[in-house]
Design an enzyme around this catalytic site. Structure first.
Site, mmCIF file in Angstrom:
data_model
loop_
_atom_site.group_PDB
_atom_site.id
_atom_site.type_symbol
_atom_site.label_atom_id
_atom_site.label_comp_id
_atom_site.label_asym_id
_atom_site.label_seq_id
_atom_site.Cartn_x
_atom_site.Cartn_y
_atom_site.Cartn_z
ATOM 1 C CG ASP A 255 -1.994 -1.021 1.177
ATOM 2 O OD1 ASP A 255 -2.452 -1.309 0.060
ATOM 3 O OD2 ASP A 255 -2.363 -1.556 2.238
ATOM 4 C CG HIS A 256 3.791 3.832 2.465
ATOM 5 N ND1 HIS A 256 5.114 4.180 2.296
ATOM 6 C CD2 HIS A 256 3.199 4.936 3.001
ATOM 7 C CE1 HIS A 256 5.310 5.427 2.711
ATOM 8 N NE2 HIS A 256 4.172 5.905 3.140
ATOM 9 C CG PHE A 257 3.280 5.232 -1.884
ATOM 10 C CD1 PHE A 257 2.147 5.743 -1.263
ATOM 11 C CD2 PHE A 257 4.519 5.719 -1.511
ATOM 12 C CE1 PHE A 257 2.258 6.759 -0.317
ATOM 13 C CE2 PHE A 257 4.622 6.720 -0.556
ATOM 14 C CZ PHE A 257 3.493 7.236 0.036
#
Lengths: 289, 136
Positions: free
Chosen positions: A195-197
């Site tokens: 998710d990051h990223f």
């Protein structure tokens, strides 16, 4: 959803102010027992949630063309905790947005009591395309803007995510109450990188800071005394830490007395500055935090 | 008002942003070479100066102003300063010691020349009505 911490946006004044909610559930990767054994959300993740709410606001105001990344946090003030079952109210105020950066301050509270504040925070704005799929971000944003009653159950419910490992690969040096150095190599398989990223996996500043604070805490322990972090100042991230990078972290005790301690930290990749700042602790000998 | 009036505060902000003691900051030191300033520090510094002095400093202002009155082709060639460009820059950054300018220096390295005094001048110019108005 490993590294998204705004469960719902309650109010939004685009480019200016936002209110949001983060529900703390058991089984989350970033929940840990505190000194008293109570399961609480890592403080730096509360800070991350505030930063993410500010980011949502700026991204929406800029039509998802840019996104902020971690830059400078003038001050993080930790004054409380969020335990499993708590709903953390996130309140982010944008002080200024330019073409290249957003400046904001924020506060998180539980039951009306402030648990963490961010002051004088700066996030450089970079092209969204380099980090996320803008379409996916728009959809996610629409989802958290319309997720119903804030007092209801968290959208993800109970999860069984493995706990995030904050440890370093190797302690390079350790001199109790003086200084320590440790190294951690980002393997690329860490769950939060998804998710990051998605398009540019990098170590979040919040997790780097949490690791630093915990290393500092170990460094300060001596003969049964226990210190807990109360905040950090002038935390500055000057480059990304990507998979394959070996992050060397150096922590030095600058002041330490029976009540408080101050630590300076610096982290580097191949000798290049990644993150610098200082952290404050208070002694809690015999007290349950 | 001159830059002497604002220097103490500018120096304090620079020291704070770059994590140095105030006494270590020299008025003609290179923020990049002597104090390891990076791009995030310049963003931070500009913002702190804007807050303190209640001004707006346009981004990229120094380079834009240094180019004023000279065409791009006269200022640089293939990303490097021309002789004319260098003279123009020296005149604009008159506070920077002469020996720090190098012939054909890369335009991208202009920020390595900036000193605390450079920022005092910018702040002063903006306090007195903005760079555009002051030099037009």
């Amino acid at each position: 959803m490993v590294f998204h911490f705004v469960d719902q946006i309650l109010e939004l004044d685009p480019g200016r102010h936002a209110l949001g909610i983060k529900h703390v559930t058991s089984g989350e990767s970033f929940v840990r027992p505190n000194a008293g054994g109570r399961a609480t959300l890592l403080s730096c993740i509360i800070g991350e949630a505030l930063g993410q709410l500010g980011a949502w606001n700026v991204m929406a105001a800029k039509d998802f063309a840019v996104r902020p990344v971690a830059g400078v946090v003038g001050e993080v003030a930790i004054s409380g905790e969020a335990a499993v079952g708590d709903s953390v109210l996130l309140d982010t105020t944008i002080d200024s947005v330019t073409d290249d950066a957003v400046f904001y301050h924020a506060a998180a509270s539980v039951g009306g009591a402030t648990v963490l504040r961010l002051e004088n925070t700066l996030g450089p704005l970079l092209p969204m395309e380099q980090f996320n799929d803008p379409k996916e971000m728009r959809e996610r944003f629409a989802g958290i803007c319309h997720s119903g009653d804030s007092t209801g159950a968290p959208e993800t419910g109970e999860s069984t995510a493995p706990p995030f490992d904050l440890s370093f690969d190797e302690i390079l040096s350790f001199e109790s109450c003086k200084e320590a150095a440790a190294v951690r190599t980002l393997s690329g398989s860490e769950a939060f990188l998804k998710d990051h990223f998605p398009r540019k996996p990098v170590l979040p500043l919040s997790l780097l800071l949490e690791s630093l604070l915990q290393l500092g805490q170990k460094l300060l322990e001596d003969g049964g005394s226990l210190y807990v972090p109360t905040g950090a100042q002038r935390v500055k991230m000057s480059r990304f830490v990507e998979p394959g990078d070996s992050l060397v972290v150096k922590v030095r005790v600058s002041e330490r007395n029976a009540k408080n301690a101050l630590l300076k930290f610096r982290s580097e990749v191949e000798g290049e500055r990644v993150c610098v700042g200082q952290a404050e602790y208070r002694a809690v000998i015999g007290e349950n935090r | 008002m001159n830059t002497d009036t604002i220097y103490p505060k500018v120096r304090e902000i620079i020291a704070d942003v770059l994590a140095f003691d105030v006494e270590e900051i020299q008025r003609d030191g290179s923020l990049v070479d002597d104090y390891s300033a990076e791009s995030i520090d310049f963003l931070d510094l500009v913002y702190q100066l804007e807050r303190e002095f209640k001004i707006k400093i346009p981004r990229g202002m120094i380079e834009q102003e240094a180019r004023r009155g000279i065409g791009d082709e006269d200022f640089e060639e293939h990303g490097r300063l021309t002789e004319k460009g260098l003279e123009h820059l020296k005149e604009y950054l008159s506070e920077v010691p002469e020996d720090r300018f190098t012939p054909k220096m890369q335009v991208s390295l202009i920020p390595t020349l900036f000193t605390p005094e450079t920022f005092c001048k910018i702040v002063l110019r903006e306090m007195e009505g903005g760079g555009q108005a002051a030099s037009d």
